[in-house]
Design an enzyme around this catalytic site. Structure first.
Site, short mmCIF file in Angstrom:
data_model
loop_
_atom_site.label_atom_id
_atom_site.label_comp_id
_atom_site.label_asym_id
_atom_site.label_seq_id
_atom_site.Cartn_x
_atom_site.Cartn_y
_atom_site.Cartn_z
CB ALA A 84 1.80 10.33 0.99
CD GLU A 115 -10.14 6.81 -8.38
OE1 GLU A 115 -11.29 7.02 -8.79
OE2 GLU A 115 -9.50 7.64 -7.69
CG ASN A 120 0.27 0.51 -2.98
OD1 ASN A 120 0.69 -0.18 -2.06
ND2 ASN A 120 0.25 1.84 -2.95
CE1 TYR A 127 -6.54 3.52 1.67
CE2 TYR A 127 -5.71 2.53 -0.34
CZ TYR A 127 -5.75 3.59 0.54
OH TYR A 127 -5.01 4.72 0.32
#
Length: 166
Positions: A84, A115, A120, A127
């Site tokens: 985050a 996960e 998102n 990723y």
């Protein structure tokens, strides 16, 4: 596979990447609550920080903590549990710097899984930029709205160094 070494402080683009500590938790909780509809509890962070084999990293600038990463080790797989960045510091490469530091700490040949909410799109793209690939879904994984999670995997020896630009 070699044991994880102590995380050295790394300067990255005006950020300092270092080991996350218990004293960081008030700032972590603040970022967590502003970042996720179902934030982790303080107890969850304490549990992850207490695991001897995990990698927990902090990103800070002159203002203080701006992001964090929590990654646990299970057998021979690293599970990227939480990444985050404070809302006012997003889209500046903080998450990228944290993940690159994680890769350096875990070493070549490491395997990773995570996960991520299927909605998102920005995180999924980041990723994928690192070489993570989709490996299925966990149906109704998120308790707040029943959203599915995309399961992603990466084997570092197949990933190109420095691919990400998120």
């Amino acid at each position: 596979m070699s044991e994880t070494t102590e995380t050295a402080e790394i300067q990255a683009g005006g950020l300092r990447i270092r080991k996350l500590s218990y004293s960081d938790l008030p700032s972590v909780i603040s970022i967590e609550r502003r970042s996720f509809p179902t934030p982790w509890s303080l107890a969850m962070f304490v549990l992850e920080l207490s695991k001897p084999g995990g990698i927990c990293l902090a990103a800070e600038d002159d203002e203080g903590l701006v992001g964090y990463l929590v990654c646990s080790r299970y057998e021979q797989v690293w599970h990227l549990m939480n990444v985050a960045v404070s809302p006012e510091h997003r889209r500046r490469g903080v998450a990228t710097d944290l993940i690159e530091a994680l890769f350096g700490e875990a070493g070549v040949g490491s395997r990773f899984t995570l996960e991520v909410r299927v909605s998102n799109i920005g995180a999924i793209a980041m990723y994928e930029g690192f070489g993570f690939r989709s490996a299925g879904r966990r149906r109704r994984y998120y308790n707040d709205n029943g959203e599915d999670a995309l399961i992603m995997w990466l084997v570092r020896e197949r990933a190109e160094a420095g691919v990400a630009s998120a």
